[in-house]
Design a protein around this motif. Sequence first.
Motif, PDB file in Angstrom:
ATOM      1  N   PRO A 176      -9.298  -8.180  68.972  1.00 38.07           N
ATOM      2  CA  PRO A 176     -10.740  -7.939  68.832  1.00 38.07           C
ATOM      3  C   PRO A 176     -11.336  -8.882  67.781  1.00 38.07           C
ATOM      4  CG  PRO A 176      -9.512  -5.871  68.791  1.00 38.07           C
ATOM      5  CD  PRO A 176      -8.515  -6.978  68.668  1.00 38.07           C
ATOM      6  N   GLU A 177     -12.575  -9.241  67.965  1.00 36.65           N
ATOM      7  CA  GLU A 177     -13.241 -10.150  67.044  1.00 36.65           C
ATOM      8  C   GLU A 177     -13.523  -9.474  65.701  1.00 36.65           C
ATOM      9  OE1 GLU A 177     -17.307 -11.072  68.103  1.00 36.65           O
ATOM     10  OE2 GLU A 177     -17.429  -9.250  69.338  1.00 36.65           O
ATOM     11  N   ILE A 178     -13.748 -10.296  64.670  1.00 36.82           N
ATOM     12  CA  ILE A 178     -14.123  -9.796  63.352  1.00 36.82           C
ATOM     13  C   ILE A 178     -15.573  -9.312  63.409  1.00 36.82           C
ATOM     14  CG2 ILE A 178     -14.415 -10.376  60.922  1.00 36.82           C
ATOM     15  CD1 ILE A 178     -11.534 -10.325  61.844  1.00 36.82           C
ATOM     16  N   PRO A 203      -8.426 -12.238  41.894  1.00 33.72           N
ATOM     17  CA  PRO A 203      -9.418 -13.297  42.143  1.00 33.72           C
ATOM     18  C   PRO A 203      -9.462 -13.760  43.592  1.00 33.72           C
ATOM     19  CG  PRO A 203      -8.287 -13.700  40.074  1.00 33.72           C
ATOM     20  CD  PRO A 203      -7.589 -12.538  40.716  1.00 33.72           C
ATOM     21  N   GLU A 204      -8.287 -13.911  44.218  1.00 31.54           N
ATOM     22  CA  GLU A 204      -8.253 -14.381  45.605  1.00 31.54           C
ATOM     23  C   GLU A 204      -8.908 -13.381  46.546  1.00 31.54           C
ATOM     24  OE1 GLU A 204      -4.995 -15.700  49.049  1.00 31.54           O
ATOM     25  OE2 GLU A 204      -4.331 -14.848  47.138  1.00 31.54           O
ATOM     26  N   ILE A 205      -8.544 -12.108  46.416  1.00 37.54           N
ATOM     27  CA  ILE A 205      -9.122 -11.074  47.279  1.00 37.54           C
ATOM     28  C   ILE A 205     -10.596 -10.879  46.965  1.00 37.54           C
ATOM     29  CG2 ILE A 205      -8.994  -8.653  47.954  1.00 37.54           C
ATOM     30  CD1 ILE A 205      -6.678 -10.417  48.920  1.00 37.54           C
ATOM     31  N   ARG A 206     -10.956 -10.933  45.697  1.00 40.93           N
ATOM     32  CA  ARG A 206     -12.355 -10.790  45.310  1.00 40.93           C
ATOM     33  C   ARG A 206     -13.232 -11.823  46.009  1.00 40.93           C
ATOM     34  NH1 ARG A 206     -12.433 -12.238  39.738  1.00 40.93           N
ATOM     35  NH2 ARG A 206     -11.330 -10.251  39.453  1.00 40.93           N
ATOM     36  N   ASP A 207     -12.743 -13.055  46.056  1.00 43.09           N
ATOM     37  CA  ASP A 207     -13.524 -14.120  46.693  1.00 43.09           C
ATOM     38  C   ASP A 207     -13.710 -13.842  48.174  1.00 43.09           C
ATOM     39  OD1 ASP A 207     -14.728 -16.856  46.468  1.00 43.09           O
ATOM     40  OD2 ASP A 207     -13.172 -17.285  47.952  1.00 43.09           O
ATOM     41  N   ARG A 208     -12.680 -13.330  48.827  1.00 41.21           N
ATOM     42  CA  ARG A 208     -12.794 -13.028  50.265  1.00 41.21           C
ATOM     43  C   ARG A 208     -13.777 -11.881  50.512  1.00 41.21           C
ATOM     44  NH1 ARG A 208      -7.148 -14.393  50.261  1.00 41.21           N
ATOM     45  NH2 ARG A 208      -6.813 -16.222  51.599  1.00 41.21           N
ATOM     46  N   LEU A 209     -13.718 -10.861  49.677  1.00 46.23           N
ATOM     47  CA  LEU A 209     -14.604  -9.715  49.886  1.00 46.23           C
ATOM     48  C   LEU A 209     -16.063 -10.068  49.636  1.00 46.23           C
ATOM     49  CD1 LEU A 209     -12.575  -6.763  48.285  1.00 46.23           C
ATOM     50  CD2 LEU A 209     -12.645  -7.536  50.663  1.00 46.23           C
ATOM     51  N   LEU A 210     -16.291 -11.049  48.785  1.00 48.03           N
ATOM     52  CA  LEU A 210     -17.670 -11.448  48.483  1.00 48.03           C
ATOM     53  C   LEU A 210     -18.203 -12.494  49.458  1.00 48.03           C
ATOM     54  CD1 LEU A 210     -17.532 -11.648  44.584  1.00 48.03           C
ATOM     55  CD2 LEU A 210     -18.617  -9.889  45.998  1.00 48.03           C
ATOM     56  N   HIS A 211     -17.325 -13.069  50.283  1.00 51.23           N
ATOM     57  CA  HIS A 211     -17.742 -14.089  51.254  1.00 51.23           C
ATOM     58  C   HIS A 211     -17.176 -13.726  52.628  1.00 51.23           C
ATOM     59  CE1 HIS A 211     -17.876 -16.085  47.278  1.00 51.23           C
ATOM     60  NE2 HIS A 211     -18.963 -16.667  47.766  1.00 51.23           N
ATOM     61  N   GLU A 249      -7.509 -15.488  60.632  1.00 55.45           N
ATOM     62  CA  GLU A 249      -6.157 -15.296  60.127  1.00 55.45           C
ATOM     63  C   GLU A 249      -6.152 -14.894  58.656  1.00 55.45           C
ATOM     64  OE1 GLU A 249      -3.239 -15.246  61.792  1.00 55.45           O
ATOM     65  OE2 GLU A 249      -4.589 -15.296  63.511  1.00 55.45           O
ATOM     66  N   SER A 250      -7.201 -15.290  57.922  1.00 52.51           N
ATOM     67  CA  SER A 250      -7.252 -14.960  56.501  1.00 52.51           C
ATOM     68  C   SER A 250      -7.447 -13.457  56.279  1.00 52.51           C
ATOM     69  CB  SER A 250      -8.382 -15.733  55.812  1.00 52.51           C
ATOM     70  OG  SER A 250      -9.648 -15.357  56.329  1.00 52.51           O
ATOM     71  N   VAL A 251      -7.904 -12.741  57.307  1.00 48.26           N
ATOM     72  CA  VAL A 251      -8.083 -11.290  57.206  1.00 48.26           C
ATOM     73  C   VAL A 251      -6.737 -10.617  56.945  1.00 48.26           C
ATOM     74  CG1 VAL A 251      -8.774  -9.218  58.473  1.00 48.26           C
ATOM     75  CG2 VAL A 251     -10.132 -11.295  58.659  1.00 48.26           C
ATOM     76  N   ARG A 252      -5.666 -11.206  57.454  1.00 49.07           N
ATOM     77  CA  ARG A 252      -4.337 -10.607  57.310  1.00 49.07           C
ATOM     78  C   ARG A 252      -3.871 -10.559  55.859  1.00 49.07           C
ATOM     79  NH1 ARG A 252      -0.720 -12.851  62.442  1.00 49.07           N
ATOM     80  NH2 ARG A 252      -2.158 -12.171  64.096  1.00 49.07           N
ATOM     81  N   ARG A 253      -4.526 -11.314  54.991  1.00 51.93           N
ATOM     82  CA  ARG A 253      -4.150 -11.315  53.585  1.00 51.93           C
ATOM     83  C   ARG A 253      -4.785 -10.152  52.824  1.00 51.93           C
ATOM     84  NH1 ARG A 253      -5.649 -16.842  54.450  1.00 51.93           N
ATOM     85  NH2 ARG A 253      -3.808 -18.146  54.819  1.00 51.93           N
ATOM     86  N   LEU A 254      -5.662  -9.423  53.492  1.00 46.15           N
ATOM     87  CA  LEU A 254      -6.299  -8.268  52.864  1.00 46.15           C
ATOM     88  C   LEU A 254      -5.405  -7.050  52.978  1.00 46.15           C
ATOM     89  CD1 LEU A 254      -9.965  -8.605  54.221  1.00 46.15           C
ATOM     90  CD2 LEU A 254      -9.078  -9.376  52.013  1.00 46.15           C
ATOM     91  N   ASP A 255      -5.728  -6.041  52.192  1.00 43.25           N
ATOM     92  CA  ASP A 255      -5.047  -4.755  52.283  1.00 43.25           C
ATOM     93  C   ASP A 255      -5.202  -4.215  53.710  1.00 43.25           C
ATOM     94  OD1 ASP A 255      -5.616  -1.591  52.155  1.00 43.25           O
ATOM     95  OD2 ASP A 255      -4.151  -2.119  50.622  1.00 43.25           O
ATOM     96  N   PRO A 256      -4.154  -3.585  54.290  1.00 48.95           N
ATOM     97  CA  PRO A 256      -4.246  -3.066  55.666  1.00 48.95           C
ATOM     98  C   PRO A 256      -5.449  -2.145  55.889  1.00 48.95           C
ATOM     99  CG  PRO A 256      -1.975  -3.009  54.941  1.00 48.95           C
ATOM    100  CD  PRO A 256      -2.793  -3.405  53.738  1.00 48.95           C
ATOM    101  N   GLY A 257      -5.774  -1.332  54.875  1.00 51.15           N
ATOM    102  CA  GLY A 257      -6.926  -0.452  55.016  1.00 51.15           C
ATOM    103  C   GLY A 257      -8.225  -1.222  55.101  1.00 51.15           C
TER     104      GLY A 257
END
Length: 520
Positions: free
Chosen positions: A303-305, A324-332, A341-349
Motif C-alpha cells: 500500500p502507498e504511504i 536526531p535521525e528519527i526526529r528529522d523523518r517525523l518532521l519531514h 523504504e525509509s519508512v522501515r527505519r521507523l518504529d513499527p508502531g
Amino acid sequence: MRLFVSLAGCDIFFALVRFGSVMGLFAFSGSPVERLEKATMTRKAACLCLYLAVAFANVLASPPATRDNPVKQVSKVAQEAVKWLSEYVQINTANPPGREIAAAEYLAQLLRREGISCQTAISAPGRANLVARLKGRSPGGGVALVHHMDVATVDADSWSVPPFSGMIRDGYVWGRGTVDSKGLGIAHLAALVAIKRSGRPPRRDVVFLATSDEEMGGEDGMAWVLENRPEWLKGIDYALTEGGANIVRDNRLAHVGIETTQKLALWLRLTAVGEPMHGAYVNRNAASHRLIRALDRLLRYRPEILIAPAVARYFREIAAYQSPEIRDRLLHLDELTRDPESVRRLDPGHQALLRNTIAVSVVRAGSNTNAFSGTAYAELDCRLVPDQEPEEFLETVTEVVDDENIVIEPLLISSPAASPTDSELYEAIRTATQSIERQATLGSSVLAGFTDGRFLRERGIVSYGFDPFKASNGDLRGVHGIDEKLSISDLEFAIRYCHSVLSEFVFSRDLRQQNGLARH
C-alpha cells in the motif's frame, strides 16, 4: 481521642458564644454616639463569632473520611487496589469466549461495599456489562471511565507464571489483563472510590463502565450497551478509555499522548471454493491452493504511504523526544512519500500509521492430510489510515485477490471519528498533568489499534484514550503476549493521576468560583 476533640470543640464553641454576649453588653454602655459605634462593631463581631462557631460545629459533625487529607485518602485506596487487581486478574475472561459475568460480579461487589450503586446487564450467555454512577449536582457534562473486562487469549505453556494467577512478585502484579485493560479499570475504580470516600458530591456525574467483548470487536460489549442500555450514558458528554501513548524518560513522564482518533478496522474473511479430491492427485484449483495464491498476492501488495493530518500532527508533537535521525523523518514526512523504504527505519508502531496494513491472522483448510477440502478460508485484519474509506480499500483487496472463486466477506467495519482537543476534559488533563509532572508536555496521538472509544465517538461523546501509567511502556511486550505484568508503583501512580484528572474536572470550577477565578 475523638471524645477529647469533641469536648474541646464544645468549649471553643461556647467560648465564641460567650464572647458574642459580652460584646452585646458592651454595646449598651456609653453616650448615644458611642453606643451607635459600639453597636456597629458588635454586629460585625457577633456575625464573625456565629460564622466561626457554625463552621467549627460543621467540621466536628462531618465524618472522618471527609476531613482526611485527600493525598492520604488516595494513597490508602491505592494500597487496597493492589489486592483488587490481583483478584480481578484471577478471573479468566480470555476472549473468546469471554465469560465476563464473573468479573462484572466481582466489580459490583467492590462498588457496593463502598456504597456506590451499580447495575449489570447480560448481553449474551455468560457475558455481562456493568455500570455505576456517582451523581453530580448538575445535569449534563458528565464523564464516563471506560475499560473492558475481557482479555486476549493465552498460551499458558509459554508463560513463566500461571497467566491467571494474579501473582504479586518482585513489585509487580502478574497476569493476563494487568495492562490491557484490567489495570486501567482498577485505576478508574480506585479514583472513583477516593472521590466517594471524600464525602464531597461532584459537580457533574461520573460513570464507571466495564464492558465485555472489546477484544473481538465489541458486539456483546459497548455496541450492545449503546443499543440496549442507552440510559447508562445519559448526561455523559465525555469519556476516558484506553489507547493513550506516553513517552517516559528516566522514569518520569516526558510527554502524554491523548488518543483522539485511531486507524479504522476492516476485518475480512476470504472463502475459497474448489473441487474436493484425494491428495494424491494434481489439483491446482483446490480451495487451499487458490487461497494460498490469493494470500501471497495480498502479502506482496505494498500500500502507498498516506499521511493523514492527525498523524502528521502527532509525529510533530513527539519528534523532540526521538533520536536526531528519527526526529528529522517525523518532521519531514513528505520526504517519506518519495522514499518509501525509509519508512522501515521507523518504529513499527509509527510505520503502521503511515499506510494501510493487511495481516493474515487465521487460516483454515481441510482436516485430513490425504484429502483436498472443498473450501478453505482465511481471516484478515486490515487497519486503515484515518480518513480512509473502508469500501474503497475493500475494492482494492478484491482487485489484488483477483479470483472469482474466492468470496470476500466483511466481518467488522469501523467508522472514522475523532475527538477535538478544545474541550473542558482535555484542559483538565493538561492541568492535572502539570500538577503531576510539571515538565511533561501534552498532545494528541493516533492509535494503530481500536478501542471502545470509536463507538462513543459515533454517538457524539468526546472520547479520549488516556494512559495514566508511567512506566508500563517498558512492559508493553506482554500485551497480547507472554508474561504480561504491571508494576505496583505504576498502578499507584496511575490512581493518583486519574484522581487528579477527575478532581480537576468535577471539582475545580467550584474552587475557581469560590476564589473569583472562574474561567469564561
